[in-house]
Design an enzyme around this catalytic site. Structure first.
Site, mmCIF file in Angstrom:
data_model
loop_
_atom_site.group_PDB
_atom_site.id
_atom_site.type_symbol
_atom_site.label_atom_id
_atom_site.label_comp_id
_atom_site.label_asym_id
_atom_site.label_seq_id
_atom_site.Cartn_x
_atom_site.Cartn_y
_atom_site.Cartn_z
ATOM 1 C CD GLU A 4 -2.530 -0.994 2.954
ATOM 2 O OE1 GLU A 4 -2.862 -0.194 3.278
ATOM 3 O OE2 GLU A 4 -2.780 -2.210 3.348
ATOM 4 C CG ASP A 124 -5.842 5.785 3.887
ATOM 5 O OD1 ASP A 124 -6.779 6.234 4.719
ATOM 6 O OD2 ASP A 124 -5.053 5.042 4.159
ATOM 7 C CB SER A 131 -4.294 -1.117 -1.901
ATOM 8 O OG SER A 131 -4.277 -0.119 -0.752
ATOM 9 C CG HIS A 185 0.901 0.674 5.514
ATOM 10 N ND1 HIS A 185 -0.395 1.098 6.109
ATOM 11 C CD2 HIS A 185 1.801 1.571 6.455
ATOM 12 C CE1 HIS A 185 -0.301 2.063 6.771
ATOM 13 N NE2 HIS A 185 1.135 2.544 6.996
ATOM 14 C CG ASN A 187 -1.354 -5.463 3.777
ATOM 15 O OD1 ASN A 187 -1.718 -5.052 5.051
ATOM 16 N ND2 ASN A 187 -1.510 -4.567 2.864
ATOM 17 C CG HIS A 271 -1.582 -3.166 8.202
ATOM 18 N ND1 HIS A 271 -1.453 -3.057 6.836
ATOM 19 C CD2 HIS A 271 -1.890 -1.943 8.767
ATOM 20 C CE1 HIS A 271 -1.779 -1.914 6.437
ATOM 21 N NE2 HIS A 271 -1.798 -1.069 7.880
#
Length: 536
Positions: A4, A124, A131, A185, A187, A271
């Protein structure tokens, strides 16, 4: 695994522009693109049904009334915050910026798109965010992350074609150097059965020192960048806790959000918020590849047993130490450098992959051997001659460039030109971004060809559920009312019912399982009718 990226955003001709409004223009600009350039994109609404951002992996849920507003990501951005105040120029342009009817008789700024490559493009926290779709290996993680950079570039070009819009610049970085940080980020899918405490203990020393191989570099020390100097990580100074649920305040090294986007009793989604936004393909590859190996060791109980004294302070110490020789205090009494700790994890991963066979060059999984080789080569280079790693490690490459300017013009680290160079490094426009200039001159190593990245902009990965999502958007976009990581919602003409197709198993919905189904049906009605008995 997946990424992300929240892009830094700036309108040079209108510096007072509302950031949320500007970010909505980025999403809208991409929606305006058609054909392959738009990745088959659709103005599909995001399905928030299964989102639960206040669930904590340690076994509880934060009460909604006590949560910080930035944590409430289970509802649209336009419902989280009051409508932004628009300037007169923005009001005049709002017809080009507004989304479809929001159901209340009014309109809302366009905040979400689901793309035909399986990704999500949305607003965001006043930033445009891409993402990536779910992938199964670190090389694909680099490829579809880079596809997001190409999407960002396409929006900048599209906005520039509109003479009534203020031009927008996007930056793949992590801070405005005025105390504000925004995220990059990661994941990772993990088995639910792995105790979360084991994840914390196994990952913390690794994350504290991982910036050696994947830090993006930053001019300035401290959250506001006022300290003189250069550091390895763009994010390290913004972390204040070891473990926690928050992502924008009191940022923790280990994030505890328990929102699996998958079968909840089978999987957890780890995360990761501590990484830098990488342009270097090798740094990005090592970020995903080494973390995946460490998680595999945690699952199998082979991760090094190591506990740092005050990990938050150690994180910032490592980031500020360009010599990489400062010794960190370990709770068992030892003193180890960040390179020592990374070497410890590397050796453990080599033994782990040897035992499992995953790292075998011929019979292994096809990825672990290369990750291990790259990891070892970069650590050796950093130990022997750090400057020699400039073609692979982003913080070294940026430092080398900055040092050339410093030497030529006798610039101190607090000189504003160096901050501008740092910013220009991350500009997504190839003709402006300094990273892209080095890449074009062969001074940064490529792992994924531009042609492969271009294909990733318009096509989803084939070996995860992202293929099903992306193909649905591309083929039946006009019949889709919403989508998310774990659902696609159809709205057929003449049918008042919405039909929600769950996709909670990330390893299904692949091309191998669904290609025939898609090929048999040109329309959504026939596709859904057969799907009732197929369940991809």
């Amino acid at each position: 695994m997946g990424s992300e990226t929240e892009f830094g955003i700036h309108a040079p001709s209108d510096p007072g522009s509302n950031a949320t409004w500007l970010s909505s223009q980025v999403v809208h600009a991409y929606a305006q693109l058609t054909g392959e350039r738009a990745a088959g994109g659709s103005e599909t609404r995001w399905d928030y049904t299964d989102e639960d951002p206040l669930a904590d992996a340690r076994g509880w849920t934060i009460p909604r009334h006590s949560a910080h507003p930035s944590q409430l990501t289970d509802r649209p951005q336009e419902q989280q915050d009051p409508a932004p105040e628009l300037t007169a120029a923005q009001v005049a342009l709002e017809g080009a910026a507004l989304d479809l009817d929001d159901g209340s008789g009014g309109s809302a700024l366009m905040m979400n798109m689901v793309l035909g490559n399986g990704a999500r493009l949305y607003v965001d926290h006043a930033h445009p965010e891409y993402s990536s779709p779910e992938v199964t290996n670190p090389l694909d993680a680099v490829r579809w992350d880079a596809a997001g950079d190409a999407v960002a570039l396409a929006t900048v070009r599209q906005i520039a074609r509109n003479p009534s819009m203020p031009g927008v610049n996007l930056y793949k970085n992590n801070t405005d150097n005025k105390s504000v940080s925004y995220g990059s980020h990661e994941n990772y899918l993990m088995p639910r059965q792995v105790p979360f405490g084991r994840i914390v203990s196994g990952l913390t020393p690794f994350f504290v020192t991982r910036q050696l191989i994947c830090g993006a570099g930053r001019v300035g020390l401290g959250q506001d960048g006022s300290g003189h100097g250069y550091q390895l990580s763009a994010r390290a100074d913004f972390f204040e806790a070891e473990v926690g649920l928050e992502t924008t305040i009191r940022r923790p090294i280990i994030n505890t959000r328990d929102e699996p986007h998958a079968i909840a009793d089978k999987y957890r989604r780890l995360h990761v918020i501590i990484g830098d936004a990488n342009l270097s393909q090798v740094s990005n590859y090592l970020k995903f590849g080494t973390t995946a190996l460490v998680l595999d060791m945690i699952e199998h109980g082979t991760v090094p047993e190591l506990s740092l004294h005050d990990p938050v302070a150690a994180l910032q110490t490592v980031s500020h130490d360009l010599s990489m020789k400062v010794l960190l205090r370990v709770d068992d009494g030892r003193r180890m450098s960040a390179l020592d700790i990374q070497e410890l994890y590397l050796q453990a991963a080599q033994k782990h992959c040897q035992r499992s066979g995953a790292g075998d060059e011929e019979s292994g999984d096809g990825h672990s051997a290369q990750v291990l080789r790259r990891w070892e080569e970069v650590l050796r280079q950093l130990a022997d001659d750090p400057a020699g790693a400039a073609g692979q490690v982003e913080w070294v490459a940026k430092l080398s460039l900055l040092q050339q300017y410093r030497d030529r013009d006798s610039l101190a680290w607090n000189h504003p030109r160096l901050g501008l160079i740092d910013l220009q490094w991350s500009d997504v426009r190839p003709e402006k971004g300094l990273y892209y200039r080095l890449l074009s001159r062969g001074r940064m190593e490529r792992m994924v060809a531009d042609e492969a990245i271009a294909r990733a902009v318009v096509q989803p990965p084939e070996d995860t559920r992202a293929y099903f999502r992306g193909q649905c958007i591309q083929r039946y976009g006009s019949s889709i009312a919403g989508a998310s990581w774990d659902s696609v919602i159809f709205e057929l003409p003449g049918d008042r019912r919405l039909q929600r197709v769950p996709t909670r198993e990330p390893q299904r919905g692949t091309r191998a399982l669904t290609q025939g189904l898609f090929d048999r049906h040109r329309d959504a009605a026939g596709f859904l009718a057969e799907l009732l008995d197929f369940h991809p």
